[in-house]
Write an enzyme that holds these catalytic residues in place. Structure first.
Site, PDB file in Angstrom:
ATOM      1  CE1 TYR A 142      -3.513  -2.621   0.579  1.00  0.00           C
ATOM      2  CE2 TYR A 142      -4.595  -0.569   1.203  1.00  0.00           C
ATOM      3  CZ  TYR A 142      -4.652  -1.930   0.924  1.00  0.00           C
ATOM      4  OH  TYR A 142      -5.709  -2.441   0.577  1.00  0.00           O
ATOM      5  CE  LYS A 190       1.962 -17.820  -2.786  1.00  0.00           C
ATOM      6  NZ  LYS A 190       1.374 -18.908  -2.689  1.00  0.00           N
ATOM      7  CG  ASP A 222      -1.816 -20.247  -1.112  1.00  0.00           C
ATOM      8  OD1 ASP A 222      -1.081 -20.457  -0.073  1.00  0.00           O
ATOM      9  OD2 ASP A 222      -1.104 -20.639  -2.247  1.00  0.00           O
ATOM     10  CG  ASP A 246      -8.025  -4.854   1.636  1.00  0.00           C
ATOM     11  OD1 ASP A 246      -8.951  -4.354   2.426  1.00  0.00           O
ATOM     12  OD2 ASP A 246      -8.159  -4.696   0.504  1.00  0.00           O
ATOM     13  CG  ASP A 250     -13.491  -6.865   3.045  1.00  0.00           C
ATOM     14  OD1 ASP A 250     -13.232  -6.326   3.913  1.00  0.00           O
ATOM     15  OD2 ASP A 250     -13.763  -6.407   1.986  1.00  0.00           O
TER      16      ASP A 250
HETATM   17  C1  IPM Z   1     -10.274  -1.150   4.254  1.00  0.00           C
HETATM   18  C2  IPM Z   1     -10.479  -0.521   2.646  1.00  0.00           C
HETATM   19  C3  IPM Z   1      -9.351   0.590   2.310  1.00  0.00           C
HETATM   20  C4  IPM Z   1      -8.025  -0.408   2.272  1.00  0.00           C
HETATM   21  C5  IPM Z   1      -9.662   1.190   1.059  1.00  0.00           C
HETATM   22  C6  IPM Z   1     -10.925   2.100   1.181  1.00  0.00           C
HETATM   23  C7  IPM Z   1      -8.574   1.944   0.603  1.00  0.00           C
HETATM   24  O1  IPM Z   1     -10.741  -1.368   1.868  1.00  0.00           O
HETATM   25  O2  IPM Z   1     -10.182  -0.429   4.970  1.00  0.00           O
HETATM   26  O3  IPM Z   1     -10.144  -2.448   4.180  1.00  0.00           O
HETATM   27  O4  IPM Z   1      -8.177  -1.188   1.128  1.00  0.00           O
HETATM   28  O5  IPM Z   1      -7.571  -0.468   3.249  1.00  0.00           O
HETATM   29 MN    MN Z   2     -10.827  -3.642   2.467  1.00  0.00          MN
END
Ligand code: IPM
Ligand code: MN
Length: 354
Positions: A142, A190, A222, A246, A250
């Site tokens: 990032y 990884k 993975d 990230d 999710d």
């Molecule tokens: C998160 C979001 C952010 C990230 C985006 C909006 C930049 O997806 O907080 O997980 O990728 O970190």
């Molecule tokens: Mn995210």
């Protein structure tokens, strides 16, 4: 005690859900004898519209001089559909993470018994899942340099960069959290391919020596993606680098069947930030239908992590659990007779204040 809270509502449903969290925070004040001073700051697309910057200097100063930051959401479709936009709302979020030194994003993934049938996974697989995902937040791909495009525009590059120091502090934090839980930490990497992952492994093993009671294991990302679906119950604390975290956080969030319910804390060198994990949900903005529970639970995390007031955090969590058990919830959880965002906020504030 008196607490100074910076409120960054941001875009989309941000303002509506933050409003509910503020109600709940104020209700705890009356009950537990604390006072709160809220100050609003701009961030994201709305900040670009009003000031030209996704994170105005004033907002940053406000965050730095506050005891905690309550954050709603950022993002606007007009930027998502325009890859060549020079300024983007997300830059505000990334800059805030960097400037506040928020090196760890903590996401608890827990289940609500009454919502198990909402999970895309079988009930017996998700029952009792209790994961603490710790994502490194200010390093890796990032932020790594160089990043960019070649002069002819035909090649692009991002760099994944980690220093030992960056790995050590986040793994140490994960081990500290594990000490207060089941004392298991899984480091996700990884290392069969990436040099940064090999540094992560080597450093994590060194940190583990300081935590004799913590059982540490390592898993390739993975495989971790697969295990989170097949056997999420095997995990306690997961710690991983920025981009793996990230993606995996999710993934982990939806297995409980309730994206709108999940909170997070970003912890670091200065003020900590508390925010729901869902995005700005622009389709619902202004309609008073979005689920405020992730934001309210983020406020609970604020009492826990920033103010060290476990009793207040617990009171908020209990009230949220009761609202879910009583089916007093928004349309994402009850299609037939949903309550509005503000009704849910009022109900929980009422419970907490009683
Ligand atoms: C998160 C979001 C952010 C990230 C985006 C909006 C930049 O997806 O907080 O997980 O990728 O970190
Ligand atoms: Mn995210």
């Amino acid at each position: 005690m008196n607490f100074k809270i910076a409120v960054l509502s941001g875009d989309g449903i941000g303002p509506e859900i933050i409003e509910q969290a503020k109600k709940v925070v104020l209700a705890t004040g009356k009950k537990f004898g604390h006072t709160f001073a809220f100050s609003e700051g701009l961030i994201g697309a709305i900040a670009i519209d009003k000031t030209g910057s996704p994170l105005p200097e004033e907002t940053l100063e406000l965050c730095k001089s506050s005891d905690a930051v309550l954050f709603g959401a950022i993002g606007d479709p007009k930027y998502d559909n325009n890859p060549s936009a020079k300024v983007r709302p997300e830059q505000g979020l990334l800059a805030m993470r960097k400037e506040l030194g928020l090196f760890a994003n903590v996401r608890p993934i827990t289940t609500f018994p009454s919502l198990l049938d909402k999970s895309p996974l079988k009930k017996e697989v998700v029952e009792g899942v209790d994961i603490l995902m710790v994502r490194e937040l200010t390093g890796g791909i990032y932020f790594g340099k160089p990043q960019g495009r070649s002069e002819d525009g035909k090649t692009a590059y991002d760099s994944c960069v980690y220093s030992k120091y960056e790995v050590e502090r986040v793994v140490r934090l994960a081990c500290e959290y594990a000490m207060a839980r089941s004392k298991r930490v899984t480091v996700v990497d990884k290392a069969n391919v990436l040099a940064t992952s090999r540094l992560w492994r080597e450093t994590a093993l060194e940190v583990a020596k300081d935590f004799g009671d913590v059982q540490m294991d390592f898993m390739f990302v993975d495989n971790a993606a697969m295990q989170l679906i097949q056997n999420p119950g095997r995990f306690d604390v997961i710690v991983t680098e920025n981009m793996f975290g990230d993606i995996l956080s999710d993934e982990a969030s939806v297995i409980t069947g309730s994206l709108g319910l999940l909170p997070s804390a970003s912890i670091g060198l200065l003020t900590s930030v508390f925010e729901p994990i869902h995005g700005s949900y622009p389709q619902a903005a202004g309609k008073n239908i979005a689920n405020p529970l992730g934001t309210i639970l983020s406020a609970a995390m604020m009492f826990d992590y920033a103010f060290n007031l476990k009793n207040v955090a617990e009171a908020i969590r209990n009230a949220v659990e009761q609202s879910v058990e009583n089916d007093f919830v928004t349309e994402d959880l009850n299609r037939k007779s949903p309550k509005s965002t503000s009704q849910v906020g009022d109900w929980i504030a009422g419970k907490v204040g009683n």
